[in-house]
Structure formats: structure tokens, C-alpha cells
Design an enzyme around this catalytic site. Structure first.
Site, PDB file in Angstrom:
ATOM      1  N   HIS A 286      -3.317  -5.752   1.295  1.00 55.39           N
ATOM      2  CA  HIS A 286      -2.423  -6.099   2.398  1.00 55.39           C
ATOM      3  C   HIS A 286      -2.297  -7.402   2.721  1.00 55.39           C
ATOM      4  O   HIS A 286      -3.389  -7.788   3.597  1.00 55.39           O
ATOM      5  CB  HIS A 286      -3.375  -5.254   3.657  1.00 55.39           C
TER       6      HIS A 286
ATOM      7  N   CYS B  27       0.867  -1.077  -0.186  1.00 54.52           N
ATOM      8  CA  CYS B  27      -0.103  -0.158  -0.135  1.00 54.52           C
ATOM      9  C   CYS B  27       0.832   1.231  -0.046  1.00 54.52           C
ATOM     10  O   CYS B  27       1.349   1.590  -1.007  1.00 54.52           O
ATOM     11  CB  CYS B  27      -0.934  -0.084   1.164  1.00 54.52           C
TER      12      CYS B  27
ATOM     13  N   GLU C 117      -0.682  -8.953   4.969  1.00 56.10           N
ATOM     14  CA  GLU C 117      -0.480  -8.971   6.427  1.00 56.10           C
ATOM     15  C   GLU C 117      -1.640  -8.780   6.986  1.00 56.10           C
ATOM     16  O   GLU C 117      -1.884  -9.199   8.415  1.00 56.10           O
ATOM     17  CB  GLU C 117       0.624  -7.932   6.708  1.00 56.10           C
TER      18      GLU C 117
END
Length: 225
Positions: free
Chosen positions: A197, A89, A199
Site C-alpha cells: 500500500h 491490494c 498510499e
């Protein structure tokens, strides 16, 4: 073998802890936490992550000021030595501003902030970040961005496509990105930038675990080096 990783935090980062938790969860080793004002990187790093957020308040352009921070000069040098670098991002925006990756991230075509889980197509599993996926696999990863519209000129896009540097593609229109590109890798194969994302998708209890294989791939590449 333990993976010695590091997560860089800038003023305005808001996904640095998420990234650190993901790396610790998958590797079993807590990553180092580095500050934007640090001028040097610790020796022996195996993996560097630039997290999402709004570094320096996104002043000038998203990622522009972060790309000029002291730590980024060291990150650029490490990347050029072959150290794996992941930018997610805002981290992807920083990588383009630092010229470690081509193109630019522009305002979403809708002019709105987009926050949802999206389907991604894994365009290649021939990278150190995607070897645990199947080529063509559809995975579901959250996005949260206002400036995620990937842009590059046609010649650059053709080169990225032809050289296998498009790693992830939106499986349905998301933000206006040229050719629905969601993530790209550098020609050397050690710097990956992506808007979604991973994560935030490592635990089924958090809504999905499709991002876990990205970190497992990176760990596997280290162990097999």
C-alpha cells in the site's frame, strides 16, 4: 497543470479514503470519488485508482465480483485508451480478474492475514509510476492482505521478467508469491497492480514516506507528457 484523478469505491472498500488523501496530498487537487455502480467515467481523467479492501466481501474470489461491476467496464475501456490505472491490494486483484493484468492473487502461503511493513526492491524505474525511484532501491511499504500470493505459469513469469514488467519484488519472503513478485505493469505501461500500500506511506509521521515517490512519478509523467 492539475492532475484530474479518480478513486473508485466498491462495497467493502476500506482504503479508498487513504488513496484519495494520498492523491490530494501529492497532486494538490482533490480526486473525484466514483461509485461501483456508475456506468461511465467523467471525461478527461488523467489517473484512476482502484483501492484496497474487500470488494463485495471477497465472495467467489477476491476481486471477481468487482471486476464485473458497471464501473469496471468503463475502467477497462479507459485503460485500453492509455489512461493510467493503479490497483493496490484488492485493486490489484480486481485488475487480474478483469484481465488487465496477467496472473492471479491466491491465498497467502501461510494461510494467515499478513499486516506489516515489508521491504520492496524497485526492479525498474522505467515506468510512469516509478521514475522518481532508483533502480534497485529498497523501499519500505505496508502490506495488509490474506490473498496476496501472486501466481502465474512459468511462461507468463518468464515473459513478465523478460519484458521488464516486474516493477516491485519483495526483498524478503512475504506471502509465497512466485519469484517474490509484489507488483507488475502491463505491456503498454499504463496499468500497475501491486499488493503493498503506497498510499499508507506518504507521510513520515505515519511511519514512512517511501510510497510518496510513486504518486510523484505519476504526477511527473503527466506534466512531462
Amino acid at each position: 497543470m492539475a492532475m484530474r484523478s479518480a478513486v473508485v469505491t466498491f462495497p467493502g472498500s476500506n482504503c479508498d479514503r487513504d488513496m484519495a488523501v494520498a492523491l490530494a496530498n501529492v497532486s494538490g487537487t482533490q480526486p473525484l470519488r466514483l461509485w461501483h455502480g456508475d456506468a461511465e467515467l467523467p471525461d478527461g481523467l488523467d489517473f484512476i485508482a482502484l483501492p484496497g479492501g474487500f470488494s463485495y466481501g471477497d465472495y467467489l474470489r477476491s476481486g471477481a465480483m468487482a471486476s464485473r461491476s458497471p464501473i469496471l467496464q468503463a475502467v477497462v475501456a479507459a485503460a485500453k485508451r492509455g489512461v493510467p490505472v493503479l490497483g493496490v491490494c484488492n485493486g490489484f486483484q480486481v485488475l487480474t480478474e478483469a484481465k488487465l493484468l496477467p496472473g492471479a492473487l491466491m491465498r497467502n502461503a501461510s494461510q494467515n492475514f499478513i499486516c506489516k511493513t515489508v521491504p520492496l526492491k524497485v526492479e525498474t524505474n522505467q515506468t510512469r509510476f516509478t521514475s522518481a525511484y532508483d533502480k534497485g532501491e529498497i523501499i519500505h511499504i505496508p502490506v495488509a492482505h490474506h490473498d496476496g500470493n501472486f501466481f502465474a505459469d512459468e511462461a507468463t513469469l518468464d515473459r513478465l521478467e523478460g519484458d521488464g514488467q516486474v516493477v516491485f519484488r519483495y526483498a524478503e519472503p512475504c506471502n509465497g508469491s512466485r519469484r517474490d513478485i509484489a507488483g507488475i505493469i502491463n505491456a503498454e505501461g499504463n496499468v500497475l497492480g501491486m499488493m503493498p500500500h503506497p498510499e499508507r506511506a506518504i507521510e513520515a509521521d505515519h511511519g514512512g514516506s517511501d510510497g510518496r515517490k510513486l504518486f510523484e512519478s505519476a504526477m511527473g509523467a503527466l506534466l512531462n507528457a
